[in-house]
Design an enzyme around this catalytic site. Structure first.
Site, PDB file in Angstrom:
ATOM      1  N   CYS A   1       0.826  -1.212   0.000  1.00  0.00           N
ATOM      2  CA  CYS A   1       0.000   0.000   0.000  1.00  0.00           C
ATOM      3  C   CYS A   1       0.861   1.263   0.000  1.00  0.00           C
ATOM      4  CB  CYS A   1      -0.878   0.038   1.238  1.00  0.00           C
ATOM      5  SG  CYS A   1      -1.999  -1.353   1.344  1.00  0.00           S
TER       6      CYS A   1
ATOM      7  N   ARG B   1       5.479   0.320  -5.994  1.00  0.00           N
ATOM      8  CA  ARG B   1       5.409  -0.481  -4.773  1.00  0.00           C
ATOM      9  C   ARG B   1       4.521  -1.717  -4.959  1.00  0.00           C
ATOM     10  NH1 ARG B   1       6.574   2.722  -0.018  1.00  0.00           N
ATOM     11  NH2 ARG B   1       5.008   1.621   1.188  1.00  0.00           N
TER      12      ARG B   1
ATOM     13  N   TRP C   1      -2.700  -2.711  -1.774  1.00  0.00           N
ATOM     14  CA  TRP C   1      -2.183  -4.050  -2.075  1.00  0.00           C
ATOM     15  C   TRP C   1      -2.917  -4.980  -1.128  1.00  0.00           C
ATOM     16  CZ3 TRP C   1       0.983  -7.775   0.467  1.00  0.00           C
ATOM     17  CH2 TRP C   1       1.582  -8.722  -0.371  1.00  0.00           C
TER      18      TRP C   1
ATOM     19  N   ASN D   1      -1.695   2.027   5.640  1.00  0.00           N
ATOM     20  CA  ASN D   1      -0.716   1.032   5.206  1.00  0.00           C
ATOM     21  C   ASN D   1      -0.344   0.223   6.436  1.00  0.00           C
ATOM     22  OD1 ASN D   1       1.395  -0.441   4.162  1.00  0.00           O
ATOM     23  ND2 ASN D   1       2.809   1.292   4.012  1.00  0.00           N
ATOM     24  N   GLY D   2      -0.446  -1.093   6.368  1.00  0.00           N
ATOM     25  CA  GLY D   2      -0.130  -1.932   7.529  1.00  0.00           C
ATOM     26  C   GLY D   2      -1.241  -2.931   7.745  1.00  0.00           C
TER      27      GLY D   2
ATOM     28  N   GLU E   1      19.005 -16.697  -7.373  1.00  0.00           N
ATOM     29  CA  GLU E   1      18.549 -15.354  -7.731  1.00  0.00           C
ATOM     30  C   GLU E   1      18.025 -15.347  -9.171  1.00  0.00           C
ATOM     31  OE1 GLU E   1      17.740 -12.795  -6.305  1.00  0.00           O
ATOM     32  OE2 GLU E   1      17.860 -11.185  -7.776  1.00  0.00           O
TER      33      GLU E   1
ATOM     34  N   LYS F   1      14.247 -14.303 -10.202  1.00  0.00           N
ATOM     35  CA  LYS F   1      13.941 -13.253 -11.190  1.00  0.00           C
ATOM     36  C   LYS F   1      12.991 -13.796 -12.244  1.00  0.00           C
ATOM     37  CE  LYS F   1      14.919 -10.411  -9.602  1.00  0.00           C
ATOM     38  NZ  LYS F   1      15.650 -10.120  -8.407  1.00  0.00           N
TER      39      LYS F   1
ATOM     40  N   GLU G   1       9.462 -14.369 -10.820  1.00  0.00           N
ATOM     41  CA  GLU G   1       8.843 -13.113 -10.399  1.00  0.00           C
ATOM     42  C   GLU G   1       8.242 -12.333 -11.568  1.00  0.00           C
ATOM     43  OE1 GLU G   1      10.600  -9.937  -7.162  1.00  0.00           O
ATOM     44  OE2 GLU G   1      11.936 -10.800  -8.610  1.00  0.00           O
TER      45      GLU G   1
ATOM     46  N   HIS H   1      20.086 -36.281  -6.611  1.00  0.00           N
ATOM     47  CA  HIS H   1      19.329 -36.724  -5.436  1.00  0.00           C
ATOM     48  C   HIS H   1      17.835 -36.482  -5.594  1.00  0.00           C
ATOM     49  CE1 HIS H   1      23.042 -37.619  -3.403  1.00  0.00           C
ATOM     50  NE2 HIS H   1      23.490 -36.405  -3.685  1.00  0.00           N
TER      51      HIS H   1
ATOM     52  N   LYS I   1       6.880  -3.846  -3.982  1.00  0.00           N
ATOM     53  CA  LYS I   1       8.298  -3.486  -3.908  1.00  0.00           C
ATOM     54  C   LYS I   1       8.775  -3.465  -2.471  1.00  0.00           C
ATOM     55  CE  LYS I   1      12.220  -2.079  -5.550  1.00  0.00           C
ATOM     56  NZ  LYS I   1      13.044  -3.140  -6.157  1.00  0.00           N
TER      57      LYS I   1
HETATM   58  O1  M6R Z   1      13.554  -4.344   0.477  1.00  0.00           O
HETATM   59  P1  M6R Z   1      14.105  -5.702   0.737  1.00  0.00           P
HETATM   60  O2  M6R Z   1      15.429  -5.934   0.125  1.00  0.00           O
HETATM   61  O3  M6R Z   1      14.132  -6.034   2.215  1.00  0.00           O
HETATM   62  O4  M6R Z   1      13.084  -6.709   0.084  1.00  0.00           O
HETATM   63  C1  M6R Z   1      13.182  -8.084   0.263  1.00  0.00           C
HETATM   64  C2  M6R Z   1      12.400  -8.834  -0.794  1.00  0.00           C
HETATM   65  O5  M6R Z   1      11.033  -8.547  -0.672  1.00  0.00           O
HETATM   66  C3  M6R Z   1      12.863  -8.467  -2.203  1.00  0.00           C
HETATM   67  O6  M6R Z   1      14.227  -8.678  -2.373  1.00  0.00           O
HETATM   68  C4  M6R Z   1      12.096  -9.295  -3.248  1.00  0.00           C
HETATM   69  O7  M6R Z   1      12.453 -10.626  -3.153  1.00  0.00           O
HETATM   70  C5  M6R Z   1      12.374  -8.722  -4.652  1.00  0.00           C
HETATM   71  N1  M6R Z   1      11.148  -8.445  -5.316  1.00  0.00           N
HETATM   72  C6  M6R Z   1      13.160  -9.624  -5.498  1.00  0.00           C
HETATM   73  O8  M6R Z   1      13.339  -9.130  -6.791  1.00  0.00           O
END
Ligand code: M6R
Length: 609
Positions: free
Chosen positions: A2, A27, A74, A99-100, A482, A486, A489, A505, A604
């Site tokens: 949010c 965000r 969100w 927000n929260g 990673e 990516k 995501e 395994h 974000k």
């Molecule tokens: O702001 P942060 O680095 O603490 O966020 C952690 C994760 O939410 C963030 O890295 C998330 O996995 C990304 N969207 C990855 O691309």
């Protein structure tokens, strides 16, 4: 997650709110809305979907007013819908954006329903606005009622509140979710982060935990958690409205991938003299802390967690510093045992990730004496709550998929390895070598970025795939993780990463001619082992795509494609091998036509648990 924008101005606030919402889009959100007060009457508009939908609605049926609040939602409690979108209102007199998460919303809702309040949404937020209205019925004054009302709330909140009975006052509250006040000329604004307000001001006050601010055109009064009036410093942001522009790039993500050479040079800037790290870059207490610690505990989430995983290899291999790492959301509830003199290292792009903040609190509760944050946002909660800080200096990262934040985190972590490692087994010669390699990174990354066209073509093979495997070994295993994160995501292709030695395994059963297997194969001591793992896949007809050091003899075949990566020094090579995987995910997502910068369901800055 949010996003909140609000303001009290000497002009119509609506365009400022809309621009602010657009700047918070990164965000992640599913609906948007705003409310203003004009001539003591509250007007509200909400829309499911993008801010441009809300904007279109306002074009057809405009509202105006000098004071207002706005929100991108969100969904947490209740599906994405217009009814659940904020602001929420009570009796068309009070409006709230939040927000929260209000954890005790159920009992509060039950009590309010018993009193006859009608709920029109499934959100936890709606209890706030009715609770406030109910408090106002027996309390003199808007501010006093807000102060009483928040005492009933359990959980996390950043709030923006307006009320027709005091139509010149905007109230902002912060507990557990970030909120800043933008200081204009004869006007004030609020927002979840500074990016929203850069077109109207570069001067900001960062509210602290428990703060409540009463804001009107000519007066700002902040009360702290003890209800004392306090003065919070006004800070000048170095960011300008343009710093968060896409420029000529099609997506923020691509821009941010290409910004990595500069971002890494910024992360190194001024932190070395003659290839010797100046450890005061971690803060003035750095030497005192580093002299005491005996081990490291890293806490982080998502991509930041992957950065920590690479650092664990570095800490232990290069300097023999004992290092543990755990996903923050697990650490906080596991009741772990912390060794004495452990340095807690949190890693976070945003510095507002609720799980990471809570894990830090938990570590402190368990007796950790020292904490260090690796972070990209200077005024974030994590930075404020840590003893030492190393800023990654990546610049604003807007794409939800972390790219330059990750590679600058790795760079910053290597600086930490040097600083702590000096007290263990990292020699001066090793430090000199690592430093000189780090300074070569920007040029090396520029060279890797030249693979762009080749990777664009490669991406075409993925457009129809539903699954992919990523393999790596040693410090490149987290890079494979990673790469998989990516890809899932932003392209929504299911991807998993394995340490290549683990394949036999279990996951080997997945291999067939439909399964792309992306392998990170730098020229290091594990290469021969990795080649055997590649053979295992090839023999079973898997489609291998191998990112390999250019100096190695390649063995491309019908089902093995080799992408030559510029030669790179061993220790920094995880940073280099990240880049082609970022480009691959990006181009696959573009081909699939997904929303690259704001992938579905993601946020974000994950400020809720
Ligand atoms: O702001 P942060 O680095 O603490 O966020 C952690 C994760 O939410 C963030 O890295 C998330 O996995 C990304 N969207 C990855 O691309």
């Amino acid at each position: 997650m949010c996003g909140i924008v609000g303001g009290v101005a000497q002009r119509n606030i609506v365009p400022i709110l809309l621009e602010g919402l657009k700047r918070l889009e990164y965000r992640g959100y599913d609906s948007a809305g705003l409310a203003v007060i004009n001539n003591q009457t509250l007007f509200r508009k909400r829309e499911l979907g993008k801010v441009k939908g809300l904007e279109a609605l306002l074009q057809v049926d405009p509202i105006f007013g000098p004071i207002g609040i706005a929100h991108t939602r969100w969904a947490t409690h209740g599906k994405p819908s217009t009814e659940n979108a904020h602001p929420h209102v009570s009796s068309n007199k009070v409006a709230v954006v939040h927000n929260g998460i209000i954890e005790n919303h159920e009992p509060l809702r039950g009590a309010l329903i018993d009193e006859g309040y009608l709920f029109t949404s499934e959100t936890d937020t709606e209890v706030i606005v009715h609770q406030l209205y109910q408090t106002m019925e027996h309390t003199q004054g808007f501010l006093k009622a807000v102060k009483l009302m928040v005492k009933k709330l359990e959980g996390a909140y950043a709030l923006g509140i307006i009320c027709t009975e005091e139509p010149d006052t905007l109230i902002a509250c912060r507990k557990g979710s970030p909120l800043v006040i933008g200081v204009g000329i004869g006007e004030y604004f609020i927002a979840s982060d500074v990016a929203a307000l850069l077109p109207v001001t570069q001067r900001f006050i960062f509210l602290e935990e428990g703060d409540i601010a009463s804001i009107s055109i000519d007066k700002l009064i902040i009360y702290d958690a003890n209800d004392e009036v306090v003065t919070r410093p006004v800070k000048e942001s170095q960011l300008t409205a343009d710093s968060v522009d896409k420029g000529d790039y099609r997506h923020y993500m691509l821009k941010e991938i290409y910004e990595q050479p500069f971002a890494i040079s910024q992360a190194l800037e001024g932190r070395f003299i003659n290839n010797r790290l100046q450890e005061n870059c971690f803060g003035h207490k750095a030497a005192e802390v580093f002299d005491t610690i005996k081990s490291i505990q890293i806490l982080a989430c998502g991509t930041s967690y992957h950065a920590g995983l690479v650092a664990r290899y570095w800490f232990e291999r290069l300097a023999r510093v004992p290092c543990n790492i755990e996903v923050a959301s697990e650490f906080r509830y596991r009741n772990p045992v912390l060794a004495e003199n452990t340095l807690i290292v949190t890693i976070s792009q945003s510095g507002e990730t609720a799980d990471t903040l809570a894990a830090l609190q938990e570590a402190k509760r368990l007796g950790a004496k020292y904490s260090l944050a690796i972070c990209n946002v200077p005024e974030s909660s994590l930075v404020r709550e840590s003893d030492l800080v190393l800023m990654t200096r990546a610049g604003p990262e807007i794409g939800v998929a972390s790219t330059k934040a990750f590679t600058t985190q790795l760079t910053a972590l290597m600086l930490l390895v040097i600083a702590v490692g000096r007290r263990f087994e990292l020699t001066e010669a090793m430090e000199q070598k690592i430093s000189s390699d780090l300074f070569k990174l920007p040029r090396k990354i520029e060279a890797v970025l030249k693979l762009d066209d080749q990777i664009k073509v490669l991406a075409e093979q993925f457009a129809e795939k539903e699954h992919a495997l990523f393999l790596g070994r040693g410090s490149h295993y987290p890079i494979a993780m990673e790469g998989a994160l990516k890809l899932k995501e932003i392209s929504y292709i299911h991807a998993e990463a394995y340490p290549a030695g683990e394949l036999k395994h279990g996951p080997l059963a997945l291999i067939d001619s439909e399964m792309p297997v992306i392998t990170v194969a730098p020229n290091n001591s594990l290469l021969e082992k990795l080649k055997s793992n590649i053979q295992e896949v090839s023999a079973r007809g898997g489609q291998l795509i191998v990112f390999m050091d250019e100096t190695l003899a390649s063995a491309a075949s019908e089902n093995v494609q080799i992408i030559k990566v510029p030669q790179v020094e061993n220790e920094i090579s995880p940073i280099i091998y990240t880049i082609p995987l970022q480009l691959l995910s990006y181009y696959v997502a573009v081909l699939k036509g997904t929303d690259v910068d704001q992938p579905r369901n993601l946020a974000k800055s994950v400020t809720v648990e």
